[in-house]
Design a protein around this motif. Structure first.
Motif, PDB file in Angstrom:
ATOM      1  N   VAL A 156      28.714  35.767  43.574  1.00  0.00           N
ATOM      2  CA  VAL A 156      29.908  35.112  44.111  1.00  0.00           C
ATOM      3  C   VAL A 156      29.586  34.501  45.464  1.00  0.00           C
ATOM      4  N   PRO A 157      30.161  33.329  45.739  1.00  0.00           N
ATOM      5  CA  PRO A 157      29.908  32.705  47.042  1.00  0.00           C
ATOM      6  C   PRO A 157      30.635  33.461  48.149  1.00  0.00           C
ATOM      7  N   GLU A 158      30.156  33.280  49.363  1.00  0.00           N
ATOM      8  CA  GLU A 158      30.823  33.899  50.518  1.00  0.00           C
ATOM      9  C   GLU A 158      32.137  33.191  50.785  1.00  0.00           C
ATOM     10  N   LEU A 159      33.228  33.933  50.816  1.00  0.00           N
ATOM     11  CA  LEU A 159      34.531  33.352  51.132  1.00  0.00           C
ATOM     12  C   LEU A 159      35.131  34.145  52.283  1.00  0.00           C
TER      13      LEU A 159
END
Lengths: 352, 193
Positions: B28-31
């Protein structure tokens, strides 16, 4: 392009509920009749394609079981779409154009009676933002009708007139489920189901099916005295995000009609798959149909609406009128999904 | 990801051996917010199942302790369970034909991981079983014999629920058990395996 025609059509007598027979028992007589009418057997068919959905009858692998009605031994070339059978016909047409087959058997069917159809149909919506809310199909259609009424695109009286005209026409359709209608003013006195839709604005819930045989060139002429040539066919889709659409329009219909070459000649008859009354008005507008075009002489989806079959039936109805010599050129429209989301338009013509 | 590392713990794959059903971790991308990792959307649809004409005949037969197959007019093959069609001819079956009860094992496997509450103790044998007179085989379990002695061609008979407990379901036959008859040679099962 190869010349491809509809050469045979058969459909069930449509009913609210077929309580005795299962799906394959219901659809087999129709498949058999479509083949027998042209003296064909499954071995004469190069490609078989069906349209159905397991969700409707709650029957896993429904279409595999229904293949028992085809006689798929020795093994046949076969495919299936989880859409109206009109899209199965499109796949078959492409297959024939690609010279993978010269003939095709196409059928679409459903038993909607085992489940709660308006709820079942919510399962075909966007799974993240629509389906979790379970908006039933009648309520969804009511949103569209409301948008049309508020924009002045239609009146409730026009809607009642469409219902009355369709079901009156269905009196001459031996397969129709709903035949006859009280006059519009009486319909307008009825209660709302989902305001602004009254009962007469809604399609019946139907168990039934339809089968069609396609053939190319000389094979079509051999099988039919007057084949119903598919001179144009296209399908397009509008956004699945209903909130992003102008619900009073269905631009995909206009594009499909243009690509199918609807405007290249006069349309004598149009069979439009408009399950709800107001949707007929959208289709007429998008198709720019002249007032003298005979629309839905069969009664349309308001007279019988087997999901996954109602669109293919429109093609079959136009084809039969061409094959009988009643008309020379007609338009058939099919829809899949809700609120006229996906649309297919075909032009059928007889030899002059 | 099996149940062991499934935070919601709502996937009933615990019976599967470690490593059999796995998937790589999701990247998952960094959010700048806590990631939504799972959405649960309960969905229930209720249907009234219509078995149809042929299956109704079959299920009612089971209730009476008989195995009823189906045959199309003029055809030789008897299908059981019938769904109303001769799938080779594509024609409706119109004739009800009693088959069995004695039968032959045409294929089997030894089950080491049982699913469902009614699964027999493992290991047990799941088999395709062709009732005498039928063209095709039924599915069933073979009990009453050590699992490693079951073989293709073995003769078996159905074990029925007591009549008072039977309803119109396939569960009227609880399982199949061996009978003291010579095995059917494999060549006689050709076309039925």
């Amino acid at each position: 392009m190869r010349d491809v025609a509809i050469v045979s059509v058969a459909q069930t007598d449509h009913v609210r509920a077929e309580p005795r027979r299962n799906e394959v028992e219901m659809v087999q007589p129709v498949i058999q009749a479509a083949l027998e009418r042209i003296g064909a057997q499954i071995s004469d068919i190069g490609f078989t394609c069906s349209g159905s959905s397991d969700y409707l009858a709650g029957q896993a692998f429904s279409f595999v079981m229904t293949l028992d009605a085809v006689g798929a031994w020795p093994p046949i070339a076969e495919s299936h779409v989880e859409m109206d059978g009109a899209w199965a016909l499109y796949e078959a047409w492409v297959k024939i154009q690609a010279r993978q087959a010269d003939t095709a058997l196409v059928y679409g069917y459903s038993k909607s009676s085992p489940g709660d159809l308006p709820r079942v149909l919510t399962r075909q919506l966007d799974p993240y933002y629509y389906a979790p809310l379970w908006p039933d199909s009648v309520a969804m259609a009511a949103l569209q009708a409301r948008a049309m009424l508020d924009s002045g695109a239609i009146t409730e009286t026009e809607m009642a007139e469409i219902a009355h005209r369709s079901r009156t026409a269905a009196e001459s359709n031996p397969h129709a489920q709903l035949k006859g209608s009280p006059p519009p003013e009486e319909l307008l006195a009825g209660d709302y189901v989902a305001e602004p839709l009254r009962r007469h604005d809604c399609p019946p819930i139907t168990d039934g099916g339809v089968a069609v045989v396609l053939a190319a060139g000389d094979r079509a002429r051999q099988w039919a005295d007057r084949p119903a040539w598919i001179t144009g066919i296209d399908h397009r889709v509008d956004s699945h995000n209903f909130g992003a659409r102008d619900l009073t329009r269905a631009p995909s219909v206009a594009i499909a009609a243009r690509n199918a070459g609807v405007g290249y000649g006069a349309v004598e008859v149009a069979e439009l798959c408009a399950p709800f009354t107001h949707q007929e008005k959208i289709l007429r507008t998008e198709l720019s149909l002249d007032d003298d075009v005979v629309v839905n002489p069969s009664g349309g989806a308001l007279a019988a609406n087997p999901i996954m079959g109602a669109g293919l039936i429109r093609l079959g109805e136009v084809a039969q009128r061409i094959m009988s010599g009643e008309v020379r050129r007609g338009l058939a429209h099919a829809t899949s999904g809700q609120l006229l989301q996906q649309n297919l338009v075909a032009v059928l013509e007889g030899d002059s | 990801m099996g149940e062991r590392d499934d935070p919601a713990g709502d996937r009933s794959v615990a019976a599967m051996p470690e490593g059999l059903w796995t998937q790589p971790p999701v990247e998952v991308p960094e959010l700048d917010m806590e990631q939504v990792r799972r959405v649960t959307e309960p969905a229930t649809l209720v249907y009234t199942y219509t078995p149809g004409l042929a299956q109704t005949r079959f299920l009612r037969g089971l209730q009476e302790g008989r195995i009823l197959g189906e045959r199309a007019e003029g055809a030789t093959d008897v299908y059981v369970t019938g769904r109303g069609m001769d799938p080779v001819l594509g024609r409706a079956t119109t004739e009800s034909v009693e088959v069995g009860p004695n039968a032959t094992v045409t294929a089997f496997c030894v089950v080491h991981i049982g699913f469902g509450e009614k699964a027999p103790p493992t290991p047990f044998v799941s088999a395709l079983i062709r009732p005498d007179g039928a063209a095709v085989s039924l599915y069933g379990t073979v009990l009453g014999i050590p699992y490693d002695e079951v073989r293709i061609g073995m003769r078996v008979r159905p074990v029925w629920l007591p009549e008072s407990e039977r309803s119109a379901t396939f569960e009227c036959i609880t399982h199949w058990e061996p009978i003291d008859e010579p095995d059917v040679p494999a060549e006689e099962l050709k076309g039925h395996m």
